[in-house]
Motif scaffolding. Structure first.
Motif, PDB file in Angstrom:
ATOM      1  N   ARG A  21       0.806  -1.226   0.000  1.00  0.00           N
ATOM      2  CA  ARG A  21       0.000   0.000   0.000  1.00  0.00           C
ATOM      3  C   ARG A  21       0.836   1.273   0.000  1.00  0.00           C
ATOM      4  N   SER A  22       1.833   1.333   0.856  1.00  0.00           N
ATOM      5  CA  SER A  22       2.639   2.563   0.917  1.00  0.00           C
ATOM      6  C   SER A  22       3.469   2.731  -0.349  1.00  0.00           C
ATOM      7  N   GLN A  23       3.933   1.625  -0.918  1.00  0.00           N
ATOM      8  CA  GLN A  23       4.684   1.698  -2.182  1.00  0.00           C
ATOM      9  C   GLN A  23       3.767   2.202  -3.306  1.00  0.00           C
ATOM     10  N   MET A  24       2.534   1.692  -3.327  1.00  0.00           N
ATOM     11  CA  MET A  24       1.580   2.115  -4.350  1.00  0.00           C
ATOM     12  C   MET A  24       1.195   3.582  -4.166  1.00  0.00           C
ATOM     13  N   ALA A  25       0.973   3.994  -2.922  1.00  0.00           N
ATOM     14  CA  ALA A  25       0.618   5.389  -2.650  1.00  0.00           C
ATOM     15  C   ALA A  25       1.749   6.322  -3.086  1.00  0.00           C
ATOM     16  N   GLU A  26       2.973   5.935  -2.788  1.00  0.00           N
ATOM     17  CA  GLU A  26       4.126   6.739  -3.205  1.00  0.00           C
ATOM     18  C   GLU A  26       4.166   6.877  -4.726  1.00  0.00           C
ATOM     19  N   ALA A  27       4.007   5.767  -5.435  1.00  0.00           N
ATOM     20  CA  ALA A  27       4.046   5.794  -6.897  1.00  0.00           C
ATOM     21  C   ALA A  27       2.924   6.646  -7.472  1.00  0.00           C
ATOM     22  N   LEU A  28       1.706   6.484  -6.934  1.00  0.00           N
ATOM     23  CA  LEU A  28       0.570   7.253  -7.442  1.00  0.00           C
ATOM     24  C   LEU A  28       0.736   8.755  -7.230  1.00  0.00           C
ATOM     25  N   LEU A  29       1.162   9.145  -6.033  1.00  0.00           N
ATOM     26  CA  LEU A  29       1.300  10.576  -5.768  1.00  0.00           C
ATOM     27  C   LEU A  29       2.441  11.181  -6.580  1.00  0.00           C
ATOM     28  N   PHE A  37       4.077  17.481  -5.663  1.00  0.00           N
ATOM     29  CA  PHE A  37       4.345  16.602  -4.527  1.00  0.00           C
ATOM     30  C   PHE A  37       5.598  15.772  -4.784  1.00  0.00           C
ATOM     31  N   GLU A  38       6.276  15.461  -3.696  1.00  0.00           N
ATOM     32  CA  GLU A  38       7.404  14.525  -3.727  1.00  0.00           C
ATOM     33  C   GLU A  38       7.150  13.521  -2.611  1.00  0.00           C
ATOM     34  N   ALA A  39       6.746  12.308  -2.994  1.00  0.00           N
ATOM     35  CA  ALA A  39       6.368  11.294  -2.009  1.00  0.00           C
ATOM     36  C   ALA A  39       7.488  10.286  -1.799  1.00  0.00           C
ATOM     37  N   ALA A  40       7.505   9.726  -0.603  1.00  0.00           N
ATOM     38  CA  ALA A  40       8.401   8.632  -0.245  1.00  0.00           C
ATOM     39  C   ALA A  40       7.601   7.683   0.631  1.00  0.00           C
TER      40      ALA A  40
END
Length: 76
Positions: A21-29, A37-40
């Motif tokens: 989930r967190s990997q997918m959220a990072e990729a989507l954002l 935005f810059e997500a990690a």
């Protein structure tokens, strides 16, 4: 003359394993919010590898994933 602050918002997605989930959220954002935005992402107890179903789902929807192995919040 005043210099405008950086308009990029940085966001960290935290979860337990940092494998889906967190990997997918990072990729989507990072994909949808590019430039704004810059997500990690990281986890409290990282899994040994990223869930292959998560990567397949991202691929099916055309979401680019530069990705990284699951990582711990300890190193951030």
């Amino acid at each position: 003359m005043t210099i405008a602050p950086d308009p990029t918002f940085r966001l960290l997605f935290l979860c337990t394993g940092n494998s889906a989930r967190s990997q997918m959220a990072e990729a989507l954002l990072n994909w949808k919010g590019k430039g704004r935005f810059e997500a990690a992402s990281a986890g409290s107890r990282p899994a040994p590898h990223v869930n292959p179903y998560a990567l397949e789902t991202l691929r099916q929807y055309g979401v680019p994933w530069a990705g990284h192995p699951p990582r711990s919040v300890d190193g951030l």
